[in-house]
Design a protein around this motif. Structure first.
Motif, PDB file in Angstrom:
ATOM      1  N   TYR A 115       0.804  -1.221   0.000  1.00  0.00           N
ATOM      2  CA  TYR A 115       0.000   0.000   0.000  1.00  0.00           C
ATOM      3  C   TYR A 115       0.843   1.280   0.000  1.00  0.00           C
ATOM      4  CZ  TYR A 115      -4.235   2.717   1.054  1.00  0.00           C
ATOM      5  OH  TYR A 115      -5.300   3.587   0.988  1.00  0.00           O
ATOM      6  N   ALA A 116       1.946   1.269   0.725  1.00  0.00           N
ATOM      7  CA  ALA A 116       2.628   2.533   1.025  1.00  0.00           C
ATOM      8  C   ALA A 116       4.140   2.415   0.888  1.00  0.00           C
ATOM      9  CB  ALA A 116       2.244   3.001   2.432  1.00  0.00           C
ATOM     10  N   GLY A 117       4.602   1.955  -0.270  1.00  0.00           N
ATOM     11  CA  GLY A 117       6.012   1.694  -0.457  1.00  0.00           C
ATOM     12  C   GLY A 117       6.911   2.910  -0.446  1.00  0.00           C
ATOM     13  N   ASP A 118       6.368   4.104  -0.648  1.00  0.00           N
ATOM     14  CA  ASP A 118       7.184   5.318  -0.640  1.00  0.00           C
ATOM     15  C   ASP A 118       6.847   6.229   0.539  1.00  0.00           C
ATOM     16  OD1 ASP A 118       4.668   5.941  -1.619  1.00  0.00           O
ATOM     17  OD2 ASP A 118       5.381   7.147  -3.305  1.00  0.00           O
ATOM     18  N   SER A 144      -0.999   6.281 -10.307  1.00  0.00           N
ATOM     19  CA  SER A 144       0.193   6.029  -9.492  1.00  0.00           C
ATOM     20  C   SER A 144       0.982   4.897 -10.135  1.00  0.00           C
ATOM     21  CB  SER A 144      -0.208   5.676  -8.058  1.00  0.00           C
ATOM     22  OG  SER A 144      -1.337   4.817  -8.046  1.00  0.00           O
ATOM     23  N   THR A 145       2.132   5.211 -10.701  1.00  0.00           N
ATOM     24  CA  THR A 145       2.826   4.273 -11.582  1.00  0.00           C
ATOM     25  C   THR A 145       3.609   3.186 -10.857  1.00  0.00           C
ATOM     26  OG1 THR A 145       4.771   5.727 -11.739  1.00  0.00           O
ATOM     27  CG2 THR A 145       3.019   6.030 -13.379  1.00  0.00           C
ATOM     28  N   ARG A 146       3.726   3.280  -9.526  1.00  0.00           N
ATOM     29  CA  ARG A 146       4.388   2.227  -8.743  1.00  0.00           C
ATOM     30  C   ARG A 146       3.392   1.559  -7.798  1.00  0.00           C
ATOM     31  NH1 ARG A 146       9.008   5.228  -5.813  1.00  0.00           N
ATOM     32  NH2 ARG A 146       9.173   3.200  -4.781  1.00  0.00           N
ATOM     33  N   SER A 189       4.540   6.845  -7.814  1.00  0.00           N
ATOM     34  CA  SER A 189       4.109   6.738  -6.424  1.00  0.00           C
ATOM     35  C   SER A 189       3.513   5.368  -6.149  1.00  0.00           C
ATOM     36  CB  SER A 189       3.051   7.807  -6.118  1.00  0.00           C
ATOM     37  OG  SER A 189       2.498   7.631  -4.826  1.00  0.00           O
ATOM     38  N   SER A 190       3.497   5.027  -4.871  1.00  0.00           N
ATOM     39  CA  SER A 190       2.744   3.876  -4.395  1.00  0.00           C
ATOM     40  C   SER A 190       1.261   4.210  -4.379  1.00  0.00           C
ATOM     41  CB  SER A 190       3.203   3.508  -2.975  1.00  0.00           C
ATOM     42  OG  SER A 190       2.734   4.488  -2.048  1.00  0.00           O
ATOM     43  N   HIS A 191       0.466   3.278  -3.877  1.00  0.00           N
ATOM     44  CA  HIS A 191      -0.979   3.509  -3.774  1.00  0.00           C
ATOM     45  C   HIS A 191      -1.303   4.626  -2.792  1.00  0.00           C
ATOM     46  CE1 HIS A 191      -5.107   2.522  -4.471  1.00  0.00           C
ATOM     47  NE2 HIS A 191      -5.338   2.243  -3.203  1.00  0.00           N
ATOM     48  N   ALA A 192      -0.436   4.854  -1.828  1.00  0.00           N
ATOM     49  CA  ALA A 192      -0.690   5.880  -0.803  1.00  0.00           C
ATOM     50  C   ALA A 192      -0.311   7.263  -1.294  1.00  0.00           C
ATOM     51  CB  ALA A 192       0.082   5.536   0.467  1.00  0.00           C
ATOM     52  N   VAL A 193      -0.614   7.584  -2.529  1.00  0.00           N
ATOM     53  CA  VAL A 193      -0.192   8.839  -3.134  1.00  0.00           C
ATOM     54  C   VAL A 193      -0.720  10.077  -2.415  1.00  0.00           C
ATOM     55  CG1 VAL A 193      -2.004   8.728  -4.921  1.00  0.00           C
ATOM     56  CG2 VAL A 193       0.073  10.048  -5.348  1.00  0.00           C
TER      57      VAL A 193
END
Length: 236
Positions: A140-143, A184-186, A211-215
């Motif tokens: 969900y929140a890789g970045d 969100s491309t990541r 971004s991850s899903h948590a953009v």
């Protein structure tokens, strides 16, 4: 902070599954600083139709902004109302009639949401689905900073998985309203291929963010820029 512009539509920020309205805190600060009235309701996450009905109480004019599952909510024909001036999909589903969130997410490869990373807990009248805390960062929140990921994982707002299987009963709202879509491309929750396909199908104005899903959490400024563009369109 600028004075709130009484002529502007209210920006309604709608969170998705596995998070609550806190996912919008950075976007709220930026849109308020720009002088706009913002509300971020908490969805019940118990059913697609009931979540759509929940938004009917917000007075207009409004710009509806959705993250994740909430894209299905603002696509629901129950939210098509003259008070809605524009739609913004932030890493969000854009289903059409007969489609569900779950089916769309399975149509394209790349999502790590599934039995290996989620858990379902029975509750009176239904079930609650959570993302396993140890998987929250990757899926969900890789970045997002690890300490923030830990808080988000602990404060999840679960969704009844039945809501993800509910289909739109008729033509989606985006057929009749101007729309914007941030891809969100990541993203490892909603595949970027899915987000791009549905955004192009809807003829949305598309912005891509690495971004991850948590953009909304990791890139609030980029999200806010998309939202404010939709507001400017609604005022024109």
């Amino acid at each position: 902070m600028n004075a709130t512009n009484s002529q502007s539509p209210t920006i309604v920020l709608v969170h998705g599954a596995l998070t609550d309205a806190s996912v919008w805190h950075g976007v709220i600060r930026l849109t308020q600083a720009a002088g706009h009235h913002v509300v971020a309701p908490s969805l019940p996450l118990r059913g697609l139709a009931s979540d759509a009905a929940y938004l009917e109480s917000v007075p207009g004019p409004i710009v509806l902004v959705a993250h994740s599952y909430a894209g299905s909510v603002i696509s629901h024909p129950a939210t098509l109302d003259p008070k809605v001036k524009a739609l913004v999909f932030i890493a969000a589903f854009q289903p059409d009639a007969g489609e569900s969130s779950a089916e769309l997410n399975e149509r394209f490869p790349g999502s790590k949401l599934g039995p290996a990373t989620t858990t379902v807990v029975p509750r009176p009248g239904g079930n609650d689905m959570y993302l396993k805390p140890e998987a929250f960062g990757e899926v969900y929140a890789g970045d997002v900073a690890p300490d923030v990921v830990s808080v988000m994982a602990a404060a999840q707002r679960p969704i009844d998985p039945a809501a993800l299987g509910e289909t739109l009963p008729a033509r989606a709202t985006w057929h009749d309203l101007p729309s914007w879509a941030l891809v969100s491309t990541r993203d490892l929750s909603l595949p970027p291929q899915l987000l791009g396909f549905t955004a192009r199908r809807a003829e949305s104005h598309i912005v891509e963010v690495e971004s991850s899903h948590a953009v909304p959490v990791s890139h609030p400024r980029e999200v806010t820029e998309v939202v404010l563009e939709a507001v400017r369109c609604a005022l024109s």
